[in-house]
Design an enzyme around this catalytic site. Structure first.
Site, PDB file in Angstrom:
ATOM      1  CE  LYS A  14      -9.503   9.193 -50.536  1.00  0.00           C
ATOM      2  NZ  LYS A  14      -9.582   8.758 -51.940  1.00  0.00           N
ATOM      3  NE  ARG A  91      -7.990  14.153 -53.819  1.00  0.00           N
ATOM      4  CZ  ARG A  91      -9.183  13.724 -53.407  1.00  0.00           C
ATOM      5  NH1 ARG A  91      -9.580  13.950 -52.177  1.00  0.00           N
ATOM      6  NH2 ARG A  91      -9.966  13.078 -54.223  1.00  0.00           N
ATOM      7  NE  ARG A 130     -17.604   7.063 -56.711  1.00  0.00           N
ATOM      8  CZ  ARG A 130     -16.554   7.576 -56.064  1.00  0.00           C
ATOM      9  NH1 ARG A 130     -16.017   6.945 -55.057  1.00  0.00           N
ATOM     10  NH2 ARG A 130     -16.045   8.712 -56.447  1.00  0.00           N
ATOM     11  NE  ARG A 163     -18.212  12.261 -56.829  1.00  0.00           N
ATOM     12  CZ  ARG A 163     -17.234  11.942 -55.979  1.00  0.00           C
ATOM     13  NH1 ARG A 163     -17.499  11.251 -54.890  1.00  0.00           N
ATOM     14  NH2 ARG A 163     -15.998  12.299 -56.209  1.00  0.00           N
ATOM     15  NE  ARG A 174     -12.361  11.954 -59.201  1.00  0.00           N
ATOM     16  CZ  ARG A 174     -13.273  11.104 -58.732  1.00  0.00           C
ATOM     17  NH1 ARG A 174     -14.104  10.497 -59.565  1.00  0.00           N
ATOM     18  NH2 ARG A 174     -13.363  10.876 -57.451  1.00  0.00           N
TER      19      ARG A 174
END
Ligand code: AMP
Length: 223
Positions: A14, A91, A130, A163, A174
């Site tokens: 996104k 969300r 990531r 992160r 998540r």
């Protein structure tokens, strides 16, 4: 103001797709709810301090808290015909209902919810690789977008970090939270005739081009 919602699992791209559109389409802006929250945590605002532990667990912060942040952000934008992408908000169905009042208060209209569809194995691959520069916020991926020197930011030359919510156990959480709380939004927008699905397993640039190609159609349909 024209609003485009980006709907998709963590790792669906996104943020990346929205940034590409902001860089290539005139008058296109993007705001990431996750980035607003991370900024609030970093600057130790009341909302940031309240949200920090929840974000680290990979759970959703309270609907009211994030809706207020998005509402404040939109209030600060010019009242014109430009386009703003909401990356990561709403969300939950409750947030989608709050968004309707936020849009009405800002004389903004919802053009479409773009659903970025990515299979679970691709999401896991993307999220676990990531990396982030803690200084400038630039994003990398250890296989698909590696820095020039392993583990270091190309621009700032500081060590890249993972992160807190990209740690393996949190990634699972998540994705579970996404299934339970965010997936119902697909039906919510589909029922309103406002959902378009994009296959987002490939290159972000291709997804951005496909979305850019639909913008004028959505503008006309919602005029
Ligand atoms: P993201 O950068 O979009 O993956 O968001 C990072 C984290 O911020 C999420 O895992 C949540 O803890 C929190 N967050 C971001 N957007 C929302 C939202 N719309 N509602 C609740 N929590 C959110």
């Amino acid at each position: 103001m024209n609003v485009l919602i980006f709907l998709g699992a963590p790792g669906s791209g996104k943020g990346t797709v929205a940034e590409i559109l902001a860089g290539t389409v005139d008058g296109f802006r993007t705001v990431s709810s996750g980035a607003l929250l991370r900024d609030a945590v970093k600057s130790r605002t009341e909302a940031g301090v309240a949200a920090e532990a929840t974000i680290a667990r990979g759970e959703l912060v309270p609907d009211q808290l994030i809706a207020a942040m998005i509402g404040d952000y939109l209030k600060g934008l010019p009242d014109d015909s430009s386009m703003i992408a909401l990356d990561g908000f709403p969300r939950t169905v409750a947030q989608a209902e709050m968004l309707e009042s936020i849009l009405a208060a800002n004389k903004a209209r919802l053009l479409q919810a773009a659903f970025l569809d990515v299979p679970r194995d691709v999401l896991l691959f993307r999220l676990s690789g990531r990396r982030l520069c803690p200084k400038c916020g630039a994003g990398y991926h250890i296989s698909t977008l590696p820095p020039k020197v392993a583990g270091m930011c190309d621009t700032c030359n500081v060590e890249l970090i993972t992160r807190a919510d990209d740690q393996p156990a949190t990634i699972e959480n998540r994705l579970k939270v996404y299934q339970q709380q965010t997936v119902p939004l697909k039906a919510f927008y589909e029922d309103k005739g406002l959902l378009t699905r994009f296959d987002a397993a490939g290159e972000a640039g291709d997804v951005a081009r496909a979305i850019a190609g639909d913008l004028s159609k959505w503008r006309t349909a919602q005029a």
